[in-house]
Design a protein around this motif. Structure first.
Motif, PDB file in Angstrom:
ATOM      1  N   ASP A 151       6.168   1.574  12.829  1.00 49.72           N
ATOM      2  CA  ASP A 151       5.495   2.870  12.557  1.00 49.72           C
ATOM      3  C   ASP A 151       4.039   2.479  11.837  1.00 49.72           C
ATOM      4  O   ASP A 151       2.984   2.754  12.065  1.00 49.72           O
ATOM      5  N   ILE A 152       4.363   1.235  10.777  1.00 49.16           N
ATOM      6  CA  ILE A 152       3.146   0.796  10.023  1.00 49.16           C
ATOM      7  C   ILE A 152       2.278   0.167  10.907  1.00 49.16           C
ATOM      8  O   ILE A 152       0.873   0.419  10.887  1.00 49.16           O
ATOM      9  N   VAL A 207       0.817  -1.212   0.022  1.00 49.75           N
ATOM     10  CA  VAL A 207       0.137  -0.014   0.017  1.00 49.75           C
ATOM     11  C   VAL A 207       0.889   1.313  -0.022  1.00 49.75           C
ATOM     12  O   VAL A 207       0.613   2.107  -0.601  1.00 49.75           O
ATOM     13  N   GLU A 208       1.825   1.326   0.918  1.00 50.71           N
ATOM     14  CA  GLU A 208       2.760   2.449   0.759  1.00 50.71           C
ATOM     15  C   GLU A 208       3.593   2.624  -0.585  1.00 50.71           C
ATOM     16  O   GLU A 208       3.509   3.801  -0.929  1.00 50.71           O
ATOM     17  N   GLN A 209       3.964   1.613  -1.040  1.00 52.83           N
ATOM     18  CA  GLN A 209       4.428   1.531  -2.378  1.00 52.83           C
ATOM     19  C   GLN A 209       3.809   2.143  -3.438  1.00 52.83           C
ATOM     20  O   GLN A 209       3.959   3.020  -4.368  1.00 52.83           O
ATOM     21  N   TYR A 210       2.376   1.560  -3.617  1.00 52.70           N
ATOM     22  CA  TYR A 210       1.348   2.070  -4.447  1.00 52.70           C
ATOM     23  C   TYR A 210       1.201   3.469  -4.323  1.00 52.70           C
ATOM     24  O   TYR A 210       0.893   4.092  -5.285  1.00 52.70           O
ATOM     25  N   PHE A 211       1.211   4.218  -3.166  1.00 49.51           N
ATOM     26  CA  PHE A 211       0.736   5.633  -3.043  1.00 49.51           C
ATOM     27  C   PHE A 211       1.994   6.364  -3.129  1.00 49.51           C
ATOM     28  O   PHE A 211       1.862   7.595  -2.908  1.00 49.51           O
ATOM     29  N   ARG A 258       4.672   6.593  -1.258  1.00 52.13           N
ATOM     30  CA  ARG A 258       5.328   7.079   0.102  1.00 52.13           C
ATOM     31  C   ARG A 258       6.597   6.321   0.466  1.00 52.13           C
ATOM     32  O   ARG A 258       6.860   5.217   0.167  1.00 52.13           O
ATOM     33  N   ASN A 259       7.365   7.123   1.229  1.00 48.44           N
ATOM     34  CA  ASN A 259       8.514   6.644   1.765  1.00 48.44           C
ATOM     35  C   ASN A 259       8.312   5.338   2.700  1.00 48.44           C
ATOM     36  O   ASN A 259       7.301   5.785   3.399  1.00 48.44           O
TER      37      ASN A 259
END
Length: 276
Positions: free
Chosen positions: A171-172, A158-162, A164-165
């Motif tokens: 933290d996730i 999900v982080e990669q899709y958007f 984002r670093n």
């Protein structure tokens, strides 16, 4: 006069927010935090003739959210000094205002990349979930849900899709736990496999912002994204809150989908990503 705002300025802040309602949507959540004494950053204001004509929120996560009702604000040297002091990585605001702000910072940074999005809002009082979905929904904080969210590979995708670093695993996990505890998540799963998500990213007593909608590529074109959007919209409406969302201007299919659901175009917003 430009400077840090105090609790005694709250009446001016509320009057400013009311007068510039939709344009200050990014500021609604931090202002609510400010009122509760829980602000995770610093709130600056520009006061002219006893009235607030500009708001600047520098968060502890290196972002700046800004809005001004009088362009004279940008001519104040202290605005630039505050920007240099906090050195935000991201700056958010309405596009037509961001263009003016760019002119005062462009010579102080190495590079600025702009991402444009469209603010959309749902003005109706009710919504029906029309999307048929063959997969299960996990919204509550249960033992079964807890077991599924241990699959952090899904959230990394999900982080990669958007774009984002990538955050640390801790933290996730913390973010997922917080959204789940506040009943702001909508997670879709196929058996024990997470396949899609959406969430209420920010929420106050008056409104909520829906975002983070992601569907695993293998499960797309099955109305899952629409189901998630309708589910979260309904949740906000049932709690007496105004649903909003941001969508990239270039994402025509998503904009068309939100129109079908009942969302209306409001205004163009931009996010600057800055290199120093």
């Amino acid at each position: 006069m430009f400077g840090k705002l105090e609790a005694s300025d709250l009446a001016k802040i509320k009057a400013y927010m009311a007068a510039n309602a939709v344009e200050t949507i990014y500021l609604e959540y931090p202002v609510a935090q400010f009122e509760q004494g829980k602000l995770q950053g610093v709130l600056y204001g520009y006061i002219s003739e006893q009235s607030l004509v500009g708001l600047f929120y520098f968060s502890n996560k290196r972002s700046l959210i800004m809005h001004y009702s009088d362009p004279v604000v940008l001519g104040n040297l202290n605005v630039l000094k505050a920007f240099k002091h906090h050195a935000p990585k991201y700056v958010k605001g309405e596009t037509k205002q961001m263009n003016g702000f760019y002119n005062i910072i462009c010579r102080t940074v190495e590079n600025v990349q702009e991402s444009k999005s469209l603010l959309m809002t749902y003005r109706q009082q009710t919504i029906s979930i029309t999307a048929a979905c063959a997969y299960a929904t996990a919204t509550m904080d249960t033992a079964e849900t807890r077991q599924m969210i241990q699959d952090l590979k899904f959230f990394l995708r999900v982080e990669q899709y958007f774009g984002r670093n990538i955050k640390s695993i801790q933290d996730i996990q913390k973010s997922v736990d917080n959204y789940l505890a506040e009943n702001q998540f909508c997670l879709m799963h196929d058996g024990e496999k997470l396949i899609a998500q959406g969430l209420i990213e920010e929420e106050t007593e008056q409104m909520g912002i829906i975002g983070g909608i992601y569907v695993d590529p293998a499960y797309r074109r099955r109305q899952i994204g629409r189901f998630i959007s309708e589910t979260l919209t309904k949740r906000l409406l049932e709690n007496g809150k105004r649903p909003n969302l941001f969508v990239l201007e270039k994402n025509a299919p998503a904009i068309a989908l939100y129109h079908k659901i009942g969302y209306e175009d409001v205004s163009a917003f931009s996010v600057f990503t800055i290199d120093y």
